[in-house]
Write an enzyme that holds these catalytic residues in place. Structure first.
Site, PDB file in Angstrom:
ATOM      1  N   PRO A 256      17.898-102.991  17.640  1.00  0.00           N
ATOM      2  CA  PRO A 256      19.066-103.662  18.319  1.00  0.00           C
ATOM      3  C   PRO A 256      20.019-104.006  16.906  1.00  0.00           C
ATOM      4  O   PRO A 256      21.353-104.539  17.153  1.00  0.00           O
ATOM      5  CB  PRO A 256      18.733-105.037  19.009  1.00  0.00           C
ATOM      6  CG  PRO A 256      17.390-104.535  19.218  1.00  0.00           C
ATOM      7  CD  PRO A 256      16.781-103.655  18.274  1.00  0.00           C
TER       8      PRO A 256
ATOM      9  N   GLN B 141      10.733-109.795  14.065  1.00  0.00           N
ATOM     10  CA  GLN B 141       9.478-109.902  14.374  1.00  0.00           C
ATOM     11  C   GLN B 141       8.528-108.778  14.365  1.00  0.00           C
ATOM     12  O   GLN B 141       7.185-108.908  13.791  1.00  0.00           O
ATOM     13  CB  GLN B 141       9.312-110.691  15.832  1.00  0.00           C
ATOM     14  CG  GLN B 141       8.022-111.426  16.120  1.00  0.00           C
ATOM     15  CD  GLN B 141       8.441-112.209  17.206  1.00  0.00           C
ATOM     16  OE1 GLN B 141       8.308-111.860  18.553  1.00  0.00           O
ATOM     17  NE2 GLN B 141       8.624-113.725  16.967  1.00  0.00           N
ATOM     18  N   PHE B 142       9.089-107.602  14.678  1.00  0.00           N
ATOM     19  CA  PHE B 142       8.099-106.480  14.429  1.00  0.00           C
ATOM     20  C   PHE B 142       9.330-105.342  14.031  1.00  0.00           C
ATOM     21  O   PHE B 142      10.524-105.471  14.566  1.00  0.00           O
ATOM     22  CB  PHE B 142       7.539-105.843  15.734  1.00  0.00           C
ATOM     23  CG  PHE B 142       6.340-106.735  15.958  1.00  0.00           C
ATOM     24  CD1 PHE B 142       5.092-106.349  15.414  1.00  0.00           C
ATOM     25  CD2 PHE B 142       6.344-107.903  16.635  1.00  0.00           C
ATOM     26  CE1 PHE B 142       4.163-107.121  15.869  1.00  0.00           C
ATOM     27  CE2 PHE B 142       5.134-108.573  16.970  1.00  0.00           C
ATOM     28  CZ  PHE B 142       4.009-108.314  16.526  1.00  0.00           C
TER      29      PHE B 142
ATOM     30  N   HIS C 249       4.704-101.949  18.592  1.00  0.00           N
ATOM     31  CA  HIS C 249       4.122-103.097  17.591  1.00  0.00           C
ATOM     32  C   HIS C 249       3.438-102.276  16.407  1.00  0.00           C
ATOM     33  O   HIS C 249       2.920-102.590  15.658  1.00  0.00           O
ATOM     34  CB  HIS C 249       3.435-103.936  18.062  1.00  0.00           C
ATOM     35  CG  HIS C 249       3.727-104.855  19.274  1.00  0.00           C
ATOM     36  ND1 HIS C 249       3.611-104.503  20.551  1.00  0.00           N
ATOM     37  CD2 HIS C 249       4.283-105.987  19.424  1.00  0.00           C
ATOM     38  CE1 HIS C 249       3.930-105.428  21.430  1.00  0.00           C
ATOM     39  NE2 HIS C 249       4.644-106.478  20.513  1.00  0.00           N
TER      40      HIS C 249
ATOM     41  N   SER D  40      17.833-112.085  19.302  1.00  0.00           N
ATOM     42  CA  SER D  40      19.066-111.016  19.181  1.00  0.00           C
ATOM     43  C   SER D  40      18.773-110.883  17.783  1.00  0.00           C
ATOM     44  O   SER D  40      19.400-111.620  16.845  1.00  0.00           O
ATOM     45  CB  SER D  40      20.169-112.001  19.524  1.00  0.00           C
ATOM     46  OG  SER D  40      21.345-110.860  18.871  1.00  0.00           O
ATOM     47  N   GLU D  41      18.278-109.561  17.693  1.00  0.00           N
ATOM     48  CA  GLU D  41      18.268-109.142  16.333  1.00  0.00           C
ATOM     49  C   GLU D  41      19.417-108.816  15.657  1.00  0.00           C
ATOM     50  O   GLU D  41      19.884-109.217  14.504  1.00  0.00           O
ATOM     51  CB  GLU D  41      17.384-108.015  16.318  1.00  0.00           C
ATOM     52  CG  GLU D  41      15.557-107.945  16.538  1.00  0.00           C
ATOM     53  CD  GLU D  41      15.306-108.255  18.088  1.00  0.00           C
ATOM     54  OE1 GLU D  41      16.266-108.195  18.811  1.00  0.00           O
ATOM     55  OE2 GLU D  41      14.300-108.826  18.250  1.00  0.00           O
TER      56      GLU D  41
HETATM   57  C1  LIG Z   1      13.441-106.440  21.049  1.00  0.00           C
HETATM   58  C2  LIG Z   1      12.396-107.367  20.956  1.00  0.00           C
HETATM   59  N1  LIG Z   1      12.519-108.367  20.000  1.00  0.00           N
HETATM   60  C3  LIG Z   1      11.374-109.247  20.068  1.00  0.00           C
HETATM   61  C4  LIG Z   1      10.321-109.136  20.798  1.00  0.00           C
HETATM   62  C5  LIG Z   1       8.984-109.849  20.555  1.00  0.00           C
HETATM   63  N2  LIG Z   1       8.794-110.824  21.723  1.00  0.00           N
HETATM   64  C6  LIG Z   1       7.810-110.542  22.807  1.00  0.00           C
HETATM   65  S1  LIG Z   1       7.859-111.494  23.914  1.00  0.00           S
HETATM   66  C7  LIG Z   1       9.169-112.542  23.183  1.00  0.00           C
HETATM   67  C8  LIG Z   1       9.505-113.879  23.877  1.00  0.00           C
HETATM   68  C9  LIG Z   1      10.168-113.539  24.944  1.00  0.00           C
HETATM   69  O1  LIG Z   1      10.528-114.691  25.764  1.00  0.00           O
HETATM   70  P1  LIG Z   1      11.078-114.630  27.243  1.00  0.00           P
HETATM   71  O2  LIG Z   1      12.371-113.566  27.374  1.00  0.00           O
HETATM   72  O3  LIG Z   1      11.525-116.066  27.682  1.00  0.00           O
HETATM   73  O4  LIG Z   1      10.069-114.032  28.182  1.00  0.00           O
HETATM   74  P2  LIG Z   1       8.649-114.761  28.455  1.00  0.00           P
HETATM   75  O5  LIG Z   1       7.651-114.271  27.616  1.00  0.00           O
HETATM   76  O6  LIG Z   1       8.870-116.386  28.363  1.00  0.00           O
HETATM   77  O7  LIG Z   1       8.544-114.274  30.034  1.00  0.00           O
HETATM   78  C10 LIG Z   1       9.312-111.963  22.069  1.00  0.00           C
HETATM   79  C11 LIG Z   1      10.202-112.538  20.772  1.00  0.00           C
HETATM   80  C12 LIG Z   1      10.221-107.972  21.701  1.00  0.00           C
HETATM   81  N3  LIG Z   1       9.092-107.769  22.278  1.00  0.00           N
HETATM   82  N4  LIG Z   1      11.633-107.228  21.546  1.00  0.00           N
END
Ligand SMILES: Cc1ncc(C[n+]2csc(CCOP(=O)(O)OP(=O)(O)O)c2C)c(N)n1
Ligand SMILES: Cc1ncc(C[n+]2csc(CCOP(=O)(O)OP(=O)(O)O)c2C)c(N)n1
Ligand SMILES: [Mg+2]
Ligand SMILES: [Mg+2]
Lengths: 411, 338, 411, 338
Positions: free
Chosen positions: B89, B82-83, B129, B59-60
């Protein structure tokens, strides 16, 4: 295997009553005073989920304080609470008039909700921090913040510690545990959690309190606050003031199918209580319980205050356009000032005469403060913050481009 | 002098800051145990404990909102998004809250915090990204915006940012994390460890916020660039034989206008290079300032070489990314005019 | 009256096991197959809150399908489901290799989670719309979307219907009920609710399905989706795929103190079910139930799929840095392919031999598709989308400034 | 011809659109039963039913996110954000989703929607009811941004926006809702009903997106303005006696560069006026374009008269707000140069 019949249709919740309707709140389930139990601080929140659906009340119809939540405050403290609520109400009335007179641009009153801030404030210790909305002036009154300082803010005059930069009622006083009010709904809820986390990180003992309205629980920041508070067990009290209305929108639009807003806490494992927001003693007792849980490092508590916004949303609002005029009177939880007054009279420590005298006292105090404040200025006249101030406090040190702009502006 | 990649320099800056000041806390998605998806916080949790470096929920908004509360309390959060593409958000918390807290409370509450985020393209990261959102920060009064282009600057600027009394947006050009990339995606990259600009002292030092750096002196024209584009511009200068002066802005706000103005007054020509979309990009502000302050010295229109006004693509990345060839063409146009 | 003793401290949840630890999941409460009841579609959600804390399972250890959620699918449908999961697994394996060979920039596999998309897809009708994340390729396979089209997207070649503009695995196919995947986590969850509301507004009968990961439930959009779905009773199935990990972050960080992610629905009055995500039959039955509720205009259902991300997060990730290598094997819910295979064998409609043959069949199909796709191109060679494409589709009609830029770019 | 305030024109445009096309739906905070805090949706719920015009929870993210899903389904949402200052919680949905959906799916899914929001200052609304965030939209590829300055244009542009196949940001200068405000806050305002520009036909018509309007012809210099600033600029022109040509941009993106360039080539001088903070405001883009395309015609530096680079204040509103006096001073400076 599609067993569905007719086409889909959209559900749009509607309030029970609109202008022209006769309000009847007999369907609102109001628990009897004293009927709702008081869990131990460390009781498993799963074992008192029902407390998110009941209403904790202390003051009964005869003005007695009854049940497990009663008995925390001395008579003097109660009298001070009554005076605080009366002061807030008198102050509001004067400022509403001042706004009509053009002395300030805008105003938002607390009518009907005075118990919440005034009682909650008494449950905190110095150093604790509230992250309030625009409708918690009671916290400042309870903390003995000077009325003149409040008015200076409302008038945006030269006495305003925030240099006239904010809308009226967006107070700020670190010393009084009152974080600078933001106009953006809900944003500060998660900041309260962050402040509380910082206290925990620092091994401090201070706790934070977040404030939000019923309508604003729909905002994202509410969710972020619950997630962070739940995950890090932040020492924070998460207050939801459900005054039934968000401008013209009734609380059912934000609440959806959940029954109560307090229930939102359940999805996060956060203990959630619902309390009669017009019952000064109940508010204080529940606040005290939640504050104590936070202080013992047991984590967050969500508290929903059931109350009613008796006035318009702000001086820009006319509620008769969207709700019956009589709705406020029909609201079953009564008036917080009258209820505490009745209790003190029932206890024999207050009287109708004393009350009339007290009304005069608070009005005198408000008028004296108003004179003092108006002697400095109002939005339209007198000493206002300097135009130079416009450029200050963007950064600690003014960078060259702002210096140049200030120069250009002629100040 | 030890050599460090930009990642190591950033990690080291946070290590130094946390060691020196117990108020400095570091958190974000995957930054705790794992040390960040780019490893910029590697080892910090182990060294300083879970309460000073930790993983957060995704949660940004929550990350920035909590950090604002912490900063108001008196801590000095240095947080990672992270990026940069995922900062939206949190944009409300950044713009409406962090940026304005000092102003609206007249200094009663302040928000000393750093929001780090990898930015820019060139890694085949596609639309989510690759973005360079700097102009979305420079438009907001109350924020400082910094973009380092070398490991040395990254550490010095990050330490300055952490010590700054106001919120600082710290944009890390991820194309430069591991090596300086001399402008051509199809040529081998010099790793930082073999590059002069990677000498990074172990100790504390700062690079001042608000000061640009002239990376290449020249007389013929002035190039304004930052982050990855400093290398693209330098490559274009080397290859074109045009005697370009390359200014690495380093801080976008507050901007070092004096260095810019002095250079353009000298050269009379100006090319601006950035990766972000062109319209309302930071290049527009640079062009506006340069024409305001150097009007009578300009011999040719100021040119902008930027990302196109499209979302950031994937397969077509190198057609989007400003290349040395595109910069060279701009140099040539600017030299022909006037 | 501060009764607290020591200073505050911050709680930071930690996974049970880190690299070097020996994973032991005996503490995970896994309900017996067939043990969890099946509520009526219109049962009051308050009466089956327990279903957010149990795990609906159909396939027992002996490979039998038991209990109230069993019996919806024919043998042929089950065999198709098994083949779909095997196809997805084979496809993933080939694409992981292709990425290592530089044929695509990036890849994300579904290993261990194949049942979810493959079974859910079967519960929908044509015209329904999924709003998937990057880990629901099974929905496409179940909808018979051509493997070649999938690969063209992964290779960003000239056959990619989205012109190479997106990261690999960010598929889009309106015809197959698969909304264009966004790289921004959670954003599409609330869009799914909006799509469903639009269907209800239009008096249509189509429903939507939102998809989100455990970690992403912390995002704001999750909250907005629950608020809107709850308020307007949107015909939507809100799926949460809890694969225990969000890159390196274990699900406890997003979940906090709530016990389960399914419990999030309770705060909104949304019926919430928790299901064994590695049990094809259970996933399908629960999906069917939730889809049917939506179709009957009874509103949203939240479904948590309990599963395990057996591979790395993506080709950029090495999970051995943050979790024990053996954790996947120790995970108590087994492998979805093996479990459905065992069931079909137990039923006598499948065999080890048939399975070996099926493995060859799906691999042949994947290889044939791969050949076809690679004949068009991969990221590094062959026919790629035109550079002109870079400027298309920003708007329906290209405005002058973009025309000028395209001209400048030389295309 | 009926006369309408800008509020009535906006209400009427939505009424016409909803009447003509069942796909048009209208929602937002307080827009249903009550008809909007500014009354821009008054009567629509009653006329078209709760399923086509309704109140929403206070979640700008939810409003925009749901609208995107609806637009993808095939509806044509026209939604209200109560104040532009409150669009930030929805910014991610706008930037990352609405703006890019067509691009990332190569047209398979599209997002025809209008996001209406009152903008600008001059009503003592302080930092959270006064902002002009247009530059935060113009930087984003995939969005169109429109700012009407008259009731006639408001209706025509809003109908064009609702019929547009792509997302349109529709910024309503709330200082102009009830009357045109001739630039001076301390002088009486002419109500729309007494103003020529308030003639608004009952029927359907559109004003094309992407076309500017020359509000005042002149030879001496070109003023680029939009929204409330059109009136401030016109007042400055009238009062200064300088023969300024005032261009009302009406659409910021796509920008009508041809009208701008033709005017500046004629006058050789250019002043840009907007309310938003100066740095990285839309004025920067305008200045960059004008110097790029009119370099050899410019006789003086392009000047920007804008809000200062501070948050929007309350008591000091009229020191922040660009006044006719400040615009006049810029005119004079620009006329003296060259
Ligand atoms: C708004 C946002 N924040 C951060 C990211 C980076 N990111 C990509 S996948 C991920 C983890 C997601 O985990 P989960 O919701 O459990 O899904 P899973 O990959 O396990 O299917 C993150 C932090 C992103 N894509 N979008
Ligand atoms: C982010 C944001 N959106 C919208 C508004 C406009 N607004 C101000 S108050 C209000 C209603 C709030 O209702 P509630 O939360 O119930 O608080 P109450 O006024 O009843 O105390 C709205 C919509 C705002 N200030 N901020
Ligand atoms: Mg309310
Ligand atoms: Mg996960």
């Amino acid at each position: 295997m599609n067993e569905a019949e007719g086409p889909l249709s959209l559900t749009v919740p509607e309030p029970e009553f609109r202008p022209g309707d006769k309000p009847d709140f007999s369907w609102v389930a109001v628990d009897k005073a004293g009927a709702v139990r008081r869990p131990a601080y460390d009781e498993d929140p799963r074992d008192f989920r029902d407390l998110a659906f009941s209403i904790i009340r202390v003051l009964n119809r005869d003005g007695e304080a009854v049940g497990p939540w009663a008995g925390l405050l001395s008579d003097d403290e109660l009298k001070k609470g009554l005076m605080d609520m009366m002061t807030l109400r008198a102050y509001d009335a004067r400022m509403m008039t001042a706004q009509r007179q053009g002395k300030c641009s805008f105003y938002m009153q607390n009518l009907g909700e005075e118990a919440i801030g005034c009682a909650f404030g008494r449950a905190l210790e110095p150093g604790d921090m509230n992250f309030p909305t625009y409708r918690q002036a009671g916290l400042l009154i309870a903390a003995d913040y000077p009325l003149t300082s409040m008015m200076n803010q409302v008038y945006s005059n030269d006495g305003d510690s925030a240099r006239g930069r904010q809308l009226p009622v967006f107070y700020s006083s670190k010393e009084h545990g009152f974080f600078s009010v933001s106009g953006n709904l809900a944003t500060q809820y998660v900041q309260a959690v962050g402040w509380a986390m910082a206290s925990a990180i620092s091994g401090d003992s201070r706790i934070a309190a977040g404030w939000i309205g019923d309508g604003s629980t729909a905002e994202s920041d509410f969710h972020a606050a619950l997630v962070f508070a739940s995950t890090y067990k932040a020492p924070v009290v998460l207050n939801v003031v459900n005054n039934q209305w968000a401008i013209s929108t009734f609380q059912g639009i934000a609440r959806g199918g959940s029954g109560t807003l307090a229930a939102r806490g359940h999805g996060f494992g956060i203990p959630s209580l619902r309390v009669d927001g017009n019952d000064f003693i109940a508010v204080h007792a529940v606040a005290k319980w939640a504050v104590e849980r936070a202080r013992r490092n047991l984590g967050p508590t969500l508290v929903e205050y059931v109350t009613y916004r008796a006035g318009g949303h702000s001086t820009s609002d006319d509620p008769s356009a969207y709700r019956p005029k009589e709705e406020s009177a029909a609201w079953p939880l009564g008036d917080p000032v009258l209820r505490l007054k009745a209790h003190l009279i029932a206890k024999g420590v207050w009287s109708e005469e004393r009350h009339v005298q007290a009304e005069a006292e608070v009005m005198d105090a408000v008028i004296a403060a108003q004179k003092e404040s108006e002697a400095i200025g109002t939005l339209q006249s007198g000493r206002l913050p300097s135009q130079r101030d416009l450029f200050e406090d963007v950064f600690e040190t003014m960078p060259p481009h702002l210096l140049r702009q200030r120069h250009q502006s002629g100040y | 002098m030890p050599r460090r990649t930009m990642i190591e320099a950033i990690q080291n800056a946070q290590d130094v800051a946390m060691g020196a000041d117990a108020r400095v806390v570091v958190f974000g998605e995957d930054v705790g145990y794992f040390g960040g998806v780019f490893r910029c916080t590697a080892g910090l949790q182990k060294k300083y404990g879970k309460h000073r470096c930790f993983d957060t929920p995704i949660s940004e908004l929550g990350i920035v909102g909590a950090a604002i509360g912490m900063a108001a309390y008196g801590l000095r959060p240095c947080i990672e998004i992270q990026f940069a593409d995922y900062m939206y958000p949190a944009y409300d918390q950044i713009v409406s809250e962090a940026a304005r807290l000092r102003y609206r409370s007249a200094g009663e509450f302040t928000c000393p915090m750093v929001i780090r985020m990898p930015t820019g393209g060139g890694i085949h990261g596609a639309q989510t990204h690759s973005q360079s959102p700097e102009a979305l920060f420079t438009h907001v009064a109350g924020l400082k915006t910094v973009v380092p282009s070398t490991p040395y600057d990254a550490k010095g600027l990050l330490l300055a940012a952490i010590e700054d009394p106001d919120p600082v947006i710290f944009l890390e050009p991820k194309r430069l994390y591991n090596g300086p990339f001399d402008g051509h995606h199809d040529m081998p990259v010099t790793p930082w460890k073999k590059h002069d600009l990677s000498e990074v002292p172990d100790d504390h030092y700062t690079v001042p916020i608000g000061k640009a750096s002239v990376r290449r002196e020249g007389q013929a024209l002035t190039v304004l660039a930052y982050g990855t584009m400093v290398y693209v511009a330098t490559a274009a200068a080397e290859e074109s034989g045009i005697d370009a002066e390359v200014i690495d802005l380093r801080t976008l706000l507050p901007l070092d206008e004096e260095t810019i103005v002095a250079s353009v007054k000298k050269t009379g020509r100006c090319v601006i290079v950035h990766e972000a979309t062109r319209t309302s990009g930071f290049g527009a502000e640079l062009a506006a300032i340069v024409q305001e302050r150097c009007f009578y010295h300009l011999e040719a229109p100021i040119e902008r070489v930027t990302g196109w006004d499209t979302p950031y693509p994937h397969a077509q990345e190198w057609d989007y990314f400003p290349s040395p060839a595109r910069v060279r063409e701009a140099f040539e146009r600017v030299m022909q005019e006037g």
